[in-house]
Motif scaffolding. Sequence first.
Motif, PDB file in Angstrom:
ATOM      1  N   ARG A   1      -1.939  10.209   8.767  1.00  0.00           N
ATOM      2  CA  ARG A   1      -3.033  10.344   9.720  1.00  0.00           C
ATOM      3  C   ARG A   1      -3.704   9.003  10.006  1.00  0.00           C
ATOM      4  N   LYS A   2      -4.532   9.009  11.038  1.00  0.00           N
ATOM      5  CA  LYS A   2      -5.247   7.778  11.367  1.00  0.00           C
ATOM      6  C   LYS A   2      -6.149   7.357  10.218  1.00  0.00           C
ATOM      7  N   VAL A   3      -6.758   8.323   9.505  1.00  0.00           N
ATOM      8  CA  VAL A   3      -7.610   7.936   8.372  1.00  0.00           C
ATOM      9  C   VAL A   3      -6.775   7.298   7.262  1.00  0.00           C
ATOM     10  N   ASP A   4      -5.522   7.730   7.093  1.00  0.00           N
ATOM     11  CA  ASP A   4      -4.643   7.094   6.108  1.00  0.00           C
ATOM     12  C   ASP A   4      -4.349   5.654   6.517  1.00  0.00           C
ATOM     13  N   PHE A   5      -4.126   5.467   7.804  1.00  0.00           N
ATOM     14  CA  PHE A   5      -3.883   4.128   8.342  1.00  0.00           C
ATOM     15  C   PHE A   5      -5.107   3.241   8.133  1.00  0.00           C
ATOM     16  N   LEU A   6      -6.273   3.738   8.460  1.00  0.00           N
ATOM     17  CA  LEU A   6      -7.502   2.960   8.313  1.00  0.00           C
ATOM     18  C   LEU A   6      -7.803   2.662   6.841  1.00  0.00           C
ATOM     19  N   ARG A   7      -7.484   3.600   5.965  1.00  0.00           N
ATOM     20  CA  ARG A   7      -7.658   3.336   4.536  1.00  0.00           C
ATOM     21  C   ARG A   7      -6.755   2.195   4.069  1.00  0.00           C
ATOM     22  N   ALA A   8      -5.533   2.160   4.590  1.00  0.00           N
ATOM     23  CA  ALA A   8      -4.618   1.073   4.238  1.00  0.00           C
ATOM     24  C   ALA A   8      -5.187  -0.270   4.695  1.00  0.00           C
ATOM     25  N   LEU A   9      -5.762  -0.292   5.895  1.00  0.00           N
ATOM     26  CA  LEU A   9      -6.375  -1.529   6.385  1.00  0.00           C
ATOM     27  C   LEU A   9      -7.596  -1.904   5.544  1.00  0.00           C
ATOM     28  N   ARG A  10      -8.372  -0.907   5.154  1.00  0.00           N
ATOM     29  CA  ARG A  10      -9.541  -1.173   4.310  1.00  0.00           C
ATOM     30  C   ARG A  10      -9.116  -1.755   2.966  1.00  0.00           C
ATOM     31  N   SER A  11      -8.058  -1.177   2.401  1.00  0.00           N
ATOM     32  CA  SER A  11      -7.543  -1.684   1.131  1.00  0.00           C
ATOM     33  C   SER A  11      -7.082  -3.132   1.281  1.00  0.00           C
ATOM     34  N   TYR A  12      -6.389  -3.411   2.363  1.00  0.00           N
ATOM     35  CA  TYR A  12      -5.921  -4.775   2.615  1.00  0.00           C
ATOM     36  C   TYR A  12      -7.103  -5.736   2.742  1.00  0.00           C
ATOM     37  N   ALA A  13      -8.117  -5.343   3.517  1.00  0.00           N
ATOM     38  CA  ALA A  13      -9.265  -6.216   3.772  1.00  0.00           C
ATOM     39  C   ALA A  13     -10.047  -6.509   2.501  1.00  0.00           C
ATOM     40  N   ALA A  14      -9.960  -5.607   1.502  1.00  0.00           N
ATOM     41  CA  ALA A  14     -10.713  -5.788   0.264  1.00  0.00           C
ATOM     42  C   ALA A  14     -10.013  -6.692  -0.728  1.00  0.00           C
ATOM     43  N   ARG A  15      -8.759  -7.042  -0.462  1.00  0.00           N
ATOM     44  CA  ARG A  15      -7.992  -7.841  -1.407  1.00  0.00           C
ATOM     45  C   ARG A  15      -8.117  -9.337  -1.097  1.00  0.00           C
ATOM     46  N   HIS A  16      -7.932 -10.127  -2.129  1.00  0.00           N
ATOM     47  CA  HIS A  16      -7.916 -11.589  -1.969  1.00  0.00           C
ATOM     48  C   HIS A  16      -6.471 -12.039  -2.116  1.00  0.00           C
ATOM     49  N   ARG A  17      -5.872 -12.428  -1.017  1.00  0.00           N
ATOM     50  CA  ARG A  17      -4.461 -12.807  -1.044  1.00  0.00           C
ATOM     51  C   ARG A  17      -4.287 -14.151  -1.724  1.00  0.00           C
ATOM     52  N   ARG A  18      -3.318 -14.195  -2.655  1.00  0.00           N
ATOM     53  CA  ARG A  18      -3.136 -15.392  -3.476  1.00  0.00           C
ATOM     54  C   ARG A  18      -1.868 -16.190  -3.116  1.00  0.00           C
ATOM     55  N   PHE A  19      -0.932 -15.543  -2.374  1.00  0.00           N
ATOM     56  CA  PHE A  19       0.295 -16.205  -1.937  1.00  0.00           C
ATOM     57  C   PHE A  19       1.007 -16.905  -3.102  1.00  0.00           C
ATOM     58  N   GLY A  20       1.060 -16.215  -4.246  1.00  0.00           N
ATOM     59  CA  GLY A  20       1.798 -16.736  -5.391  1.00  0.00           C
ATOM     60  C   GLY A  20       1.001 -17.665  -6.278  1.00  0.00           C
TER      61      GLY A  20
ATOM     62  N   HIS B   1       0.863  -1.186   0.000  1.00  0.00           N
ATOM     63  CA  HIS B   1       0.000   0.000   0.000  1.00  0.00           C
ATOM     64  C   HIS B   1       0.899   1.236   0.000  1.00  0.00           C
ATOM     65  N   PHE B   2       0.785   2.049  -1.051  1.00  0.00           N
ATOM     66  CA  PHE B   2       1.583   3.255  -1.168  1.00  0.00           C
ATOM     67  C   PHE B   2       0.705   4.465  -0.888  1.00  0.00           C
ATOM     68  N   CYS B   3       1.162   5.292   0.031  1.00  0.00           N
ATOM     69  CA  CYS B   3       0.383   6.434   0.509  1.00  0.00           C
ATOM     70  C   CYS B   3       1.109   7.724   0.124  1.00  0.00           C
ATOM     71  N   ASP B   4       0.378   8.698  -0.399  1.00  0.00           N
ATOM     72  CA  ASP B   4       0.999   9.919  -0.912  1.00  0.00           C
ATOM     73  C   ASP B   4       1.441  10.902   0.172  1.00  0.00           C
ATOM     74  N   VAL B   5       0.983  10.743   1.394  1.00  0.00           N
ATOM     75  CA  VAL B   5       1.360  11.693   2.448  1.00  0.00           C
ATOM     76  C   VAL B   5       2.740  11.353   3.000  1.00  0.00           C
ATOM     77  N   TYR B   6       3.437  12.366   3.511  1.00  0.00           N
ATOM     78  CA  TYR B   6       4.739  12.144   4.133  1.00  0.00           C
ATOM     79  C   TYR B   6       4.539  11.552   5.526  1.00  0.00           C
ATOM     80  N   TRP B   7       5.572  10.854   6.020  1.00  0.00           N
ATOM     81  CA  TRP B   7       5.418  10.103   7.258  1.00  0.00           C
ATOM     82  C   TRP B   7       4.910  10.935   8.439  1.00  0.00           C
ATOM     83  N   PRO B   8       5.465  12.094   8.760  1.00  0.00           N
ATOM     84  CA  PRO B   8       4.937  12.833   9.919  1.00  0.00           C
ATOM     85  C   PRO B   8       3.486  13.270   9.738  1.00  0.00           C
ATOM     86  N   GLY B   9       3.019  13.330   8.498  1.00  0.00           N
ATOM     87  CA  GLY B   9       1.638  13.729   8.215  1.00  0.00           C
ATOM     88  C   GLY B   9       0.703  12.551   8.001  1.00  0.00           C
TER      89      GLY B   9
END
Length: 260
Positions: free
Chosen positions: A240-259, A230-238
């Motif tokens: 935010r929690k919503v950026d973190f939650l969006r990353a988790l949402r993106s992860y939860a929406a994916r179907h992991r294939r493990f190769g 997950h690549f996020c456009d904001v810089y690390w000190p900026g």
Amino acid sequence: MRTSLQRTVYTIYARRLRAQLTGADLPRHIAIVMDGNRRWARQAGFEDARIGHRYGAEHLDEVLRWCAEMGVRHVTVFVASVDNLRKRAADEVGNLMRMMEEVVAERLRKPTSIWQVHLAGRLDVLPDSTRHALKLAEEATRDNGADFHLTIAIGYDGREEIVNAIRSLLETAARAGHGIDDVAQRLSADQIAAHLYTSGQPDPDLVIRTSGERRMSGFLLWQAAYSELHFCDVYWPGFRKVDFLRALRSYAARHRRFGA
């Protein structure tokens, strides 16, 4: 600075994101490339961009709290590569190392910290004071009883880690009296993994990189083979929690294939 209305809207949005994750499949291990400290400082108007390292180091506390709240029990953070330490200006590297000593290591070894510290990388390339502070944090948290694990990748290079792991495996086999042919016949991915810096830790499920860069920069090359990115456009000190939650949402929406 946010207005009252902006804060209200932000809070409502964060709650909505959190609600969307209820019952979702969440990562148990998140790895983070904490990128963009200097660029954030310049964008924020600081004359000395190095101050971004302090804000970045302090921000780690907050992100670890978010991880704990979401039940993420393993976190690996990429602080600096071997190349970073060798090629960047000495004053910048010195400032970053002071932040590791005065902010990160000091806070992690407090009795109130729930995180058990692990170190990954070439500690021999660090200043003595930084190496000592990190080792103190590692020792102080070794038996803290909490099942939360923070791995600090510093003086780290993924290719060098793999080379060192194979060298360590061969040396161990030689001490046990095994020849090279025997080692080659029995060699497996699990054997190599057992000699990595992160031996004993689960591979990351999700890798987050801040700052807008779309590359791994040698981070966890072996361990992240099947990780979601997950690549996020904001810089690390900026970040935010919503950026973190969006990353988790993106992860939860994916179907992991493990190769597969």
